[in-house]
Motif scaffolding. Structure first.
Motif, PDB file in Angstrom:
ATOM      1  N   LEU A   1      67.581  16.949  58.368  1.00 21.27           N
ATOM      2  CA  LEU A   1      68.461  16.775  59.521  1.00 21.27           C
ATOM      3  C   LEU A   1      69.905  16.500  59.108  1.00 21.27           C
ATOM      4  CD1 LEU A   1      66.115  14.679  61.854  1.00 21.27           C
ATOM      5  CD2 LEU A   1      66.668  17.118  61.997  1.00 21.27           C
ATOM      6  N   ARG A   2      70.108  16.066  57.884  1.00 27.59           N
ATOM      7  CA  ARG A   2      71.481  15.923  57.404  1.00 27.59           C
ATOM      8  C   ARG A   2      72.127  17.296  57.210  1.00 27.59           C
ATOM      9  NH1 ARG A   2      72.583  13.107  51.684  1.00 27.59           N
ATOM     10  NH2 ARG A   2      71.647  15.096  51.013  1.00 27.59           N
ATOM     11  N   GLU A   3      71.328  18.239  56.720  1.00 28.06           N
ATOM     12  CA  GLU A   3      71.838  19.588  56.510  1.00 28.06           C
ATOM     13  C   GLU A   3      71.786  20.430  57.788  1.00 28.06           C
ATOM     14  OE1 GLU A   3      73.237  20.753  53.764  1.00 28.06           O
ATOM     15  OE2 GLU A   3      72.967  18.820  52.744  1.00 28.06           O
ATOM     16  N   HIS A   4      70.750  20.215  58.589  1.00 25.12           N
ATOM     17  CA  HIS A   4      70.561  21.018  59.800  1.00 25.12           C
ATOM     18  C   HIS A   4      70.273  20.083  60.968  1.00 25.12           C
ATOM     19  CE1 HIS A   4      70.296  24.417  57.045  1.00 25.12           C
ATOM     20  NE2 HIS A   4      69.326  23.780  56.395  1.00 25.12           N
TER      21      HIS A   4
ATOM     22  N   ALA B   1      73.229  11.674  61.954  1.00 24.36           N
ATOM     23  CA  ALA B   1      72.751  10.306  62.189  1.00 24.36           C
ATOM     24  C   ALA B   1      72.020  10.201  63.520  1.00 24.36           C
ATOM     25  CB  ALA B   1      73.927   9.332  62.145  1.00 24.36           C
ATOM     26  N   VAL B   2      72.579  10.818  64.556  1.00 21.23           N
ATOM     27  CA  VAL B   2      71.936  10.770  65.872  1.00 21.23           C
ATOM     28  C   VAL B   2      70.608  11.525  65.844  1.00 21.23           C
ATOM     29  CG1 VAL B   2      72.143  11.498  68.280  1.00 21.23           C
ATOM     30  CG2 VAL B   2      74.102  10.466  67.110  1.00 21.23           C
ATOM     31  N   SER B   3      70.579  12.654  65.154  1.00 23.76           N
ATOM     32  CA  SER B   3      69.341  13.440  65.071  1.00 23.76           C
ATOM     33  C   SER B   3      68.220  12.635  64.426  1.00 23.76           C
ATOM     34  CB  SER B   3      69.596  14.720  64.269  1.00 23.76           C
ATOM     35  OG  SER B   3      70.580  15.523  64.884  1.00 23.76           O
ATOM     36  N   LEU B   4      68.553  11.985  63.309  1.00 21.47           N
ATOM     37  CA  LEU B   4      67.536  11.174  62.632  1.00 21.47           C
ATOM     38  C   LEU B   4      67.173   9.960  63.471  1.00 21.47           C
ATOM     39  CD1 LEU B   4      65.855  10.971  60.082  1.00 21.47           C
ATOM     40  CD2 LEU B   4      67.684   9.643  59.036  1.00 21.47           C
ATOM     41  N   GLY B   5      68.156   9.416  64.189  1.00 23.48           N
ATOM     42  CA  GLY B   5      67.882   8.277  65.058  1.00 23.48           C
ATOM     43  C   GLY B   5      66.904   8.628  66.170  1.00 23.48           C
ATOM     44  N   ILE B   6      67.041   9.833  66.731  1.00 22.70           N
ATOM     45  CA  ILE B   6      66.122  10.265  67.794  1.00 22.70           C
ATOM     46  C   ILE B   6      64.696  10.329  67.270  1.00 22.70           C
ATOM     47  CG2 ILE B   6      65.488  12.234  69.239  1.00 22.70           C
ATOM     48  CD1 ILE B   6      68.479  12.813  69.541  1.00 22.70           C
ATOM     49  N   VAL B   7      64.535  10.896  66.079  1.00 21.34           N
ATOM     50  CA  VAL B   7      63.196  10.978  65.484  1.00 21.34           C
ATOM     51  C   VAL B   7      62.666   9.582  65.175  1.00 21.34           C
ATOM     52  CG1 VAL B   7      61.890  11.821  63.500  1.00 21.34           C
ATOM     53  CG2 VAL B   7      63.626  13.280  64.543  1.00 21.34           C
ATOM     54  N   GLY B   8      63.550   8.698  64.667  1.00 17.65           N
ATOM     55  CA  GLY B   8      63.115   7.338  64.361  1.00 17.65           C
ATOM     56  C   GLY B   8      62.692   6.572  65.598  1.00 17.65           C
ATOM     57  N   VAL B   9      63.437   6.729  66.697  1.00 17.11           N
ATOM     58  CA  VAL B   9      63.067   6.059  67.950  1.00 17.11           C
ATOM     59  C   VAL B   9      61.739   6.585  68.466  1.00 17.11           C
ATOM     60  CG1 VAL B   9      63.707   5.800  70.376  1.00 17.11           C
ATOM     61  CG2 VAL B   9      65.418   5.456  68.596  1.00 17.11           C
ATOM     62  N   ALA B  10      61.529   7.904  68.347  1.00 21.21           N
ATOM     63  CA  ALA B  10      60.255   8.486  68.789  1.00 21.21           C
ATOM     64  C   ALA B  10      59.090   7.918  67.990  1.00 21.21           C
ATOM     65  CB  ALA B  10      60.304  10.011  68.648  1.00 21.21           C
ATOM     66  N   ALA B  11      59.272   7.794  66.664  1.00 20.10           N
ATOM     67  CA  ALA B  11      58.208   7.225  65.824  1.00 20.10           C
ATOM     68  C   ALA B  11      57.950   5.767  66.174  1.00 20.10           C
ATOM     69  CB  ALA B  11      58.583   7.356  64.351  1.00 20.10           C
TER      70      ALA B  11
END
Length: 356
Positions: free
Chosen positions: A192-195, A203-213
């Protein structure tokens, strides 16, 4: 190392829990000075907090069967304990933020107060937590023949490999889910850092996945707290099958939404599978090695997480390929354990140790 040590003081469970709390209280004071000075003592003190926290968790898990309310399943009891911890974390977090506004030492002073309170609360547990009643009967069925006949043999301390197929297969299934968790964290962090997701930063993309988990994990804990008595083996088989299906779907239909859904399903499955594993250890493992069983299971699960993370780092940043590898990790764990778990559930599990 701590698990076998605690096995040798089975009648001091309250003292062990209080000691772990007190150790964290004292280390919090050490950390309160280290965060100001930046001294080297910061690192061993932080490590000590983690060790004491794990020791407390291991002893707490070993204590739960002795405090089980009537008509409560072990999965439900473990879920309630974990859910209370999550609620307490949510309540304490804003207090910690407020203390941080006063100064960097104050959250650690708050932690000191909480751990001191936990030290005293550990001694308020019922005396049966330290009772020796029932421990002489915590023998494996395979060892019972030594008690009879003219050729009576001395009983040896039971080993973890002799506790039956349910615990070992449940541990294998949980290791597969934990490996997927480590894999997803590291693989998606780089991917997600690259894409990043369309229209979002990395950061927001990874945050969304982290919140979902995280939401999936909390939901799994809550569902476990509401479950009625069910075979832990069936719960593990079911949730691992669900996360396997979600991983395969995410590999075939790779998209940000599907990836977030996979993270939520994986968090949900990890919570319920771990609660069920704890219930099996509490049900099937004899008291003389129960604390060791919890300690070794935690160690194996953490090493599985590290292995999954290492695989995630080594893979090329291809979403479909990566999630296919993640699905293969879960599939290997599920296929190698499903028969043993279902068979154990069908036969009602192994001989249960008698506890007070």
């Amino acid at each position: 190392m701590i698990g076998p040590l605690l096995d040798r003081v089975p009648h001091g469970r309250r003292a062990a829990m209080a000691g772990a709390m007190l150790a964290r209280a004292l280390l919090a004071l050490v950390l309160s000075g280290a965060v100001i000075t930046g001294g080297i003592e910061l690192y061993p003190a932080a490590l000590g907090v983690l060790v004491a926290s794990k020791a407390y968790g291991v002893v707490r898990s070993a204590v739960v069967p002795r405090l089980l309310p009537p008509r409560f399943s072990l999965v439900k009891a473990n879920s309630r304990v974990t859910l209370c911890g999550l609620l307490a974390t949510g309540a304490a977090a804003p207090i910690g933020v407020g203390l941080q506004q006063i100064g960097p030492r104050w959250p650690l002073y708050g932690a000191f107060v909480i751990f001191v309170a936990g030290t005293f609360l550990s001694f308020t547990l019922p005396p049966k937590v330290d009772s020796a009643r029932g421990e002489e009967g915590a023998l494996l069925a395979a060892d019972e023949h030594h008690l009879h006949g003219p050729h009576r043999k001395p009983l040896r301390r039971p080993g973890l490999r002799t506790v039956g197929i349910a615990v070992t297969h449940a541990l294998g299934a949980n290791a597969a889910i934990r490996a997927l968790s480590g894999f997803l964290i590291f693989f998606l962090a780089f991917l997600l850092r690259e894409h990043p997701m369309s229209g979002q930063s990395a950061a927001v993309s990874l945050g969304i996945v982290g919140v979902a988990a995280g939401a999936g994990n909390a939901l799994g804990t809550a569902v476990g707290a509401w479950l009625r008595s069910r075979a832990p083996e069936i719960i593990i088989v079911t949730v691992v099958a669900c996360v396997l299906g979600a991983a395969i779907t995410a590999a075939v239909l790779f998209s940000p939404v599907v990836v977030a859904a996979l993270a939520a399903v994986a968090g949900f499955a990890q919570a319920l599978a771990k609660l069920s594993l704890d219930a099996l250890i509490q049900r099937d493992v004899p008291e003389p090695v129960r604390t060791s069983a919890f300690a070794r299971s935690e160690t194996l699960l953490q090493m599985s997480w590290v292995l999954g993370g290492a695989i995630g780092i080594a893979l090329p940043l291809n979403g479909t390929l990566g999630l296919a590898v993640g699905a293969a990790l879960v599939g290997a764990g599920w296929l190698t354990t499903v028969r043993g778990l279902v068979g154990s559930a069908r036969h009602g599990g192994t001989t249960r140790p008698r506890v007070a």
